[in-house]
Write an enzyme that holds these catalytic residues in place. Structure first.
Site, short mmCIF file in Angstrom:
data_model
loop_
_atom_site.label_atom_id
_atom_site.label_comp_id
_atom_site.label_asym_id
_atom_site.label_seq_id
_atom_site.Cartn_x
_atom_site.Cartn_y
_atom_site.Cartn_z
N ASP A 44 -9.81 -39.45 -21.43
CA ASP A 44 -9.27 -40.62 -20.66
C ASP A 44 -10.16 -41.81 -21.03
O ASP A 44 -11.33 -41.71 -21.65
CB ASP A 44 -9.49 -40.27 -19.42
CG ASP A 44 -8.78 -41.33 -18.63
OD1 ASP A 44 -7.88 -42.02 -19.16
OD2 ASP A 44 -9.02 -41.41 -17.28
N GLY A 45 -9.57 -43.12 -21.05
CA GLY A 45 -10.28 -44.27 -21.39
C GLY A 45 -10.04 -44.90 -22.68
O GLY A 45 -10.90 -46.15 -22.60
N ASN A 46 -8.91 -44.62 -23.36
CA ASN A 46 -8.71 -45.39 -24.48
C ASN A 46 -8.45 -46.86 -24.34
O ASN A 46 -8.83 -47.72 -24.95
CB ASN A 46 -7.56 -44.52 -25.25
CG ASN A 46 -8.08 -43.32 -25.92
OD1 ASN A 46 -9.24 -42.88 -25.74
ND2 ASN A 46 -7.08 -42.50 -26.32
N TRP A 49 -11.24 -49.15 -23.06
CA TRP A 49 -12.31 -49.24 -24.16
C TRP A 49 -11.70 -50.48 -24.92
O TRP A 49 -12.56 -51.28 -25.20
CB TRP A 49 -12.46 -47.81 -24.79
CG TRP A 49 -13.33 -47.87 -25.91
CD1 TRP A 49 -14.50 -47.53 -26.02
CD2 TRP A 49 -13.09 -48.28 -27.50
NE1 TRP A 49 -15.41 -47.87 -27.30
CE2 TRP A 49 -14.43 -48.46 -28.13
CE3 TRP A 49 -12.10 -48.84 -27.97
CZ2 TRP A 49 -14.52 -48.64 -29.53
CZ3 TRP A 49 -12.14 -49.17 -29.07
CH2 TRP A 49 -13.20 -49.18 -30.06
N HIS A 61 -6.56 -46.00 -28.98
CA HIS A 61 -6.11 -44.56 -29.31
C HIS A 61 -6.62 -44.44 -30.79
O HIS A 61 -7.02 -43.04 -30.99
CB HIS A 61 -4.64 -44.66 -28.90
CG HIS A 61 -3.94 -44.76 -28.03
ND1 HIS A 61 -4.75 -44.20 -26.69
CD2 HIS A 61 -3.16 -45.48 -27.21
CE1 HIS A 61 -3.87 -44.63 -25.57
NE2 HIS A 61 -2.94 -45.34 -25.85
N LEU A 155 -12.32 -22.30 -34.98
CA LEU A 155 -11.77 -22.60 -33.68
C LEU A 155 -10.24 -22.82 -33.68
O LEU A 155 -9.44 -23.08 -34.35
CB LEU A 155 -12.39 -24.15 -33.80
CG LEU A 155 -12.04 -25.21 -32.83
CD1 LEU A 155 -12.57 -24.58 -31.30
CD2 LEU A 155 -12.41 -26.53 -32.91
C1 FPP Z 1 -5.76 -41.60 -22.09
O1 FPP Z 1 -6.14 -42.84 -22.28
C2 FPP Z 1 -5.36 -41.23 -23.35
C3 FPP Z 1 -4.18 -40.89 -23.87
C4 FPP Z 1 -2.90 -41.01 -22.95
C5 FPP Z 1 -3.61 -40.49 -25.35
C6 FPP Z 1 -4.83 -39.62 -26.12
C7 FPP Z 1 -4.59 -39.88 -27.63
C8 FPP Z 1 -5.62 -39.62 -28.56
C9 FPP Z 1 -6.95 -39.51 -28.48
C10 FPP Z 1 -5.19 -39.94 -29.84
C11 FPP Z 1 -4.30 -39.00 -30.59
C12 FPP Z 1 -4.70 -37.56 -30.48
C13 FPP Z 1 -4.68 -36.56 -31.19
C14 FPP Z 1 -5.14 -35.17 -30.91
C15 FPP Z 1 -4.50 -37.03 -32.74
P1 FPP Z 1 -5.50 -43.99 -21.49
O2 FPP Z 1 -4.77 -44.57 -22.61
O3 FPP Z 1 -4.94 -43.53 -20.53
O4 FPP Z 1 -6.75 -44.90 -21.10
P2 FPP Z 1 -7.00 -45.74 -19.85
O5 FPP Z 1 -7.06 -44.90 -18.59
O6 FPP Z 1 -8.21 -46.62 -19.99
O7 FPP Z 1 -5.83 -46.69 -19.82
#
Ligand code: FPP
Length: 281
Positions: A44-46, A49, A61, A155
Site C-alpha cells: 500500500d501507499g504507491n 508516495w 506504481h 520461492l
Molecule cells: C496500492 O497502493 C497498490 C496497488 C493497488 C497496486 C500495487 C501494484 C504494484 C506494486 C505494481 C505491480 C505489481 C506487480 C506484481 C508487477 P495505492 O495506489 O492504493 O496507494 P495509496 O493508498 O497511497 O493511494
C-alpha cells in the site's frame, strides 16, 4: 544520502535489473532457522508516495515494481517458501480507467521483462483471484510465465490479481454446495480441510506473517480465512520505499513474537517448535 544521489540510484535501479542493487548482508540478528514459510504482503501507499513527490499516482506504481523486485530477491535469498503479493484487488477495478489501464500494462510489461530472471532465480509464479476477469494480454503473459517457471523449485511467488477474499470464500461455498446437491458430499463431511481444499490457496500453507505498508491498519478483503493465525506487521513506510532492509525488520519483529494458537504461554514454552501447528486451535 544526498537527495540527488538517492534519486540517481532510484533511477538506475528502475531501469537496470534490481539484483545488482540488492546486495546487502542478511542481518546477524535474523535467525534463518525460524523464518515464516509464507509471507503475504498488502503493498500500500504507491499513490501517496507519488503525490508526496508531486507526481502522478502511476509513477508510484512504477516505483512499486522496484520494491517488488527487491522483496522477491530478498525472499529468495533468505529461503522463504511462499510470497503472496496483493497486486490488484477486485475493488481496484473501480479506480479511474486510466489508472486501471496503466496498472494492467505495468503488470504485462513487468512479467514480460522479468520472466527470464524469475526462471533463472528458481522462482515459480502462481496467480490467485478472478483470473478470467483480467484482460486477454494479461492472461496470456501470466499463462506463459506460469508455464516457463512451472518446474522451478525455489520461492513460490503468488500474485493476487482481481482478488477478493469474500469472493473466494463465496466461490468455494458455491462449489461445495454443488457437490452436496449432486450427492458427492454430505453436509457432515464439510470440515475445515474441505473448505481449504476449495480455496484458491489450497496448494499453499497459510501465511505466518502478513505485512501491510503505508500506515493503514486494515486487512482489505485479503486472505480473510488464511490469515486466521498470522502475525500482522504494519509498517509506516510507503510501498515504493519498502525494500530489503524493511523486510528484514519485519522478519526480526516476527521472530520476537510468541505464537500461541489459543494455548497458554506455558504450554508453548513446553512444546518443541516443530510440534506447533497453525491449525491447532
Ligand atoms: C496500492 O497502493 C497498490 C496497488 C493497488 C497496486 C500495487 C501494484 C504494484 C506494486 C505494481 C505491480 C505489481 C506487480 C506484481 C508487477 P495505492 O495506489 O492504493 O496507494 P495509496 O493508498 O497511497 O493511494
Amino acid at each position: 544520502m544526498n537527495i540527488l544521489l538517492r534519486e540517481a540510484v532510484r533511477y538506475f535501479c528502475t531501469f537496470a535489473h534490481f539484483s545488482y542493487c540488492n546486495t546487502m548482508n542478511i542481518p546477524e540478528s535474523l535467525d534463518l532457522s525460524r523464518l515464516p514459510k509464507h509471507i503475504a504482503i498488502i503493498m500500500d501507499g504507491n499513490g501517496r508516495w507519488a503525490k508526496e513527490r508531486g507526481e502522478d499516482r502511476v509513477y508510484g506504481h512504477y516505483e512499486g515494481v522496484v520494491s517488488v523486485r527487491s522483496i522477491v530477491d530478498a525472499c529468495g535469498k533468505v529461503g522463504i517458501g511462499y510470497l503472496t503479493l496483493y497486486a490488484f484487488s477486485a475493488e481496484n477495478w473501480n479506480r479511474p480507467k486510466a489508472e486501471v489501464d496503466a496498472l494492467m500494462e505495468l503488470l504485462v510489461n513487468t512479467i514480460r521483462k522479468e520472466v527470464d530472471e524469475l526462471k533463472k532465480n528458481n522462482v515459480k509464479l502462481h496467480v490467485i483471484g478472478d483470473f478470467e476477469s483480467l484482460p486477454e494480454s494479461c492472461k496470456k503473459e501470466l499463462n506463459e510465465a506460469r508455464e516457463i517457471t512451472s518446474s522451478n523449485t525455489g520461492l513460490n511467488l503468488i500474485l493476487a490479481l482481481s482478488y477478493s477474499s469474500r469472493g473466494e470464500i463465496t466461490a468455494a461455498t458455491r462449489r461445495i454446495a454443488a457437490k452436496v446437491a449432486k450427492g458427492e458430499l454430505s453436509p457432515e463431511d464439510i470440515t475445515d480441510a474441505v473448505v481449504e481444499k476449495h480455496l484458491y490457496t489450497s496448494d499453499y500453507p497459510d501465511p505466518e506473517l502478513m505485512i501491510r505498508t503505508s500506515g493503514e491498519y486494515r486487512i482489505s478483503n485479503f486472505l480473510l480465512y488464511q490469515l486466521a493465525y498470522s502475525e500482522l506487521y504494519f509498517s509506516d513506510v510507503h510501498w515504493p520505499d519498502f525494500r530489503e532492509p524493511n523486510l528484514y525488520d519485519a522478519l526480526i519483529n516476527y521472530q520476537q513474537r510468541e505464537r500461541r494458537f489459543g494455548k497458554t504461554s506455558e504450554q508453548i514454552q513446553m512444546t518443541k517448535p516443530t510440534e506447533v501447528k497453525g491449525d491447532d486451535e
